[in-house]
Design a protein around this motif. Structure first.
Motif, PDB file in Angstrom:
ATOM      1  N   ALA A 112     -27.842 -23.077  38.414  1.00  0.00           N
ATOM      2  CA  ALA A 112     -27.667 -22.989  36.768  1.00  0.00           C
ATOM      3  C   ALA A 112     -28.292 -24.088  36.158  1.00  0.00           C
ATOM      4  O   ALA A 112     -28.951 -23.775  35.148  1.00  0.00           O
ATOM      5  N   LYS A 327     -20.607 -21.593  34.748  1.00  0.00           N
ATOM      6  CA  LYS A 327     -21.736 -21.644  35.304  1.00  0.00           C
ATOM      7  C   LYS A 327     -21.684 -20.935  36.684  1.00  0.00           C
ATOM      8  O   LYS A 327     -21.842 -21.511  37.840  1.00  0.00           O
ATOM      9  N   CYS A 332     -26.091 -16.920  37.483  1.00  0.00           N
ATOM     10  CA  CYS A 332     -27.228 -17.779  37.260  1.00  0.00           C
ATOM     11  C   CYS A 332     -28.520 -17.156  37.961  1.00  0.00           C
ATOM     12  O   CYS A 332     -29.513 -17.008  37.505  1.00  0.00           O
TER      13      CYS A 332
END
Length: 451
Positions: A112, A327, A332
């Motif tokens: 992230a 997140k 990500c």
């Protein structure tokens, strides 16, 4: 049910007789049985359920239906920049699933941070703070909340005909009737103005009017002291409205003059679609907040977010998003792989080259067909506006739908926007040969339906 005029503004019309005819002529009994089962269990809504067809595979630029037919996908809901089933993205997701598929939101993870750092490096100016979320609508919600927190003002100005998501806050700033109508009270303080529309300029000649629409915006700002943000799509993805650079230069100046934040919604258009990583790069301005999503996850994983100026990091005492998958390690990983694939394979440069192919072929088609009122192209985002008369600019709504289904029969899928605009959004991985073949299909369909 009667198909009302406001329902003809965006996407598929799943109540039209033309759709039923296409299904009867093209789908097998097996496909129709699956569609009936889908209709049985999913809540019906415009542009979605009941569905058009049953897709069982997607790879590269192609969709494959249950009957074995393949369609070049020039729609993709804006997620397919790097093509379907992109191996580089899928491998990144698989690796992340094995390493760490989820973590609670109070913790961070290296992937992230790596993604956030990459976005800060790519975005211009001081756009170097980010916040992630699972979907584009919630990204818009976070942007609206941050604008209120940062400015202390709750009103927004956006444009009619715009789309910013399907949540109540997003449809409040959005301007399409198919999302807003019959919904009752929406978010207060969401003011609207006329959109930029070069072909159907509300003020007459958009090229020669001196941008009177922005004169009207300034008129609004002079009288509305509590406007905290202006939210716009830098290039509207639905019917591909492309303002001149002077439009956004003046818009940035007005925001600075009146202390208003500029929020640009690039959810369907960022990450190479227009030949640059972000659309606002074409305008040589730095917005205050950029919303991203859709293709951000490489067509594999849902992830969206906002990129904001460092000076707007002012909300530590409230939760702007606080989403469970805020997140997401897997999301990500997918987003980071998508950006890397675009960079490593020169897809920005490829989009700019394909823009020239689009421009040449669409210009030829406009000269050939009196039913084409306007063509618009930026990178791999293109529009063909069909009209019944170029002088009156009467929309060829029924004809546009017929053209779409004619193209579907020949292996090309796209959406119709604003009732009469053929919106062509191919994956960035498309070859020139494939693009030319697709445009030839459109050309033939317009000849068949309109000439």
């Amino acid at each position: 049910m009667e198909v009302k005029a406001y329902m003809r503004t965006e996407g598929d019309i799943n109540l039209s007789s033309e759709r039923k005819k296409w299904q009867a002529d093209n789908l097998s009994e097996e496909a129709m049985d699956v569609l009936d089962e889908d209709s049985r269990y999913f809540v019906h809504q415009s542009m979605s359920t009941p569905c058009l067809n049953v897709i069982v595979d997607a790879e590269g630029i192609y969709l494959e239906d249950i009957d074995g037919r393949r369609y070049m996908d020039f729609h993709g809901n804006g997620v397919h920049q790097v093509g379907y089933k992109n191996r580089y993205v899928i491998d990144a997701v698989k690796n992340q699933l094995d390493e760490m598929p989820f973590l609670p939101r109070r913790f961070t993870n290296p992937v992230a941070i790596k993604l956030a750092k990459k976005l800060a490096e790519l975005a211009p100016g001081d756009l170097n703070k980010v916040l992630f979320t699972p979907g584009g609508t919630s990204a818009i919600g976070m942007a609206l909340k941050l604008a209120r927190k940062a400015t202390g003002k709750f009103k927004t100005i956006s444009t009619w005909d715009s789309f910013h998501g399907a949540g109540l806050d997003a449809i409040s700033v959005g301007g399409e009737g198919v999302f807003r109508n019959s919904m009752g009270p929406l978010l207060p303080g969401t003011e609207h103005m006329m959109p930029f529309n070069g072909y159907r300029c509300f003020m007459g000649d958009c090229d020669g009017c001196g941008l009177k629409c922005l004169d009207y915006l300034e008129y609004m700002l002079e009288r509305e002291a509590d406007v905290g943000a202006i939210i716009m799509e830098p290039i509207r993805s639905t019917d591909v409205q492309i303002p001149p650079k002077a439009y956004f230069k003046r818009l940035r100046e007005l925001c600075d003059k009146y202390g208003v934040l500029l929020i640009l919604d690039e959810i369907p258009t960022a990450f190479g679609r227009t030949g640059t990583m972000f659309v606002h790069e074409h305008y040589d301005i730095v917005p205050d907040i950029v919303a991203i999503g859709k293709g951000f996850g490489g067509g594999v994983f849902p992830i969206a977010g906002i990129i904001v100026r460092e000076g707007l990091d002012v909300a530590q005492d409230i939760s702007l998003g606080h989403y469970t998958h805020e997140k997401s390690s897997v999301g990500c990983a997918a987003a980071l792989a998508t950006i890397e694939y675009i960079e490593q394979n020169g897809l920005l440069e490829h989009a700019r080259r394909m823009e020239k192919v689009f421009e040449q072929r669409l210009t030829e088609m406009k000269e050939k067909h009196a039913s084409i009122g306007d063509v618009r192209v930026k990178g791999m985002l293109a529009a063909i506006e069909l009209v019944r008369d170029r002088k009156t600019k009467e929309k060829a709504i029924e004809e546009a739908e017929k053209v779409m289904y004619r193209c579907m029969e020949r292996g090309l899928s796209f959406k119709v926007s604003n009732g009469n605009v053929l919106t062509l959004v191919p994956p960035l991985v498309i070859t020139e040969e494939q693009l030319v073949a697709a445009l030839n299909i459109v050309d033939e369909a317009i000849s068949f339906v309109c000439d």
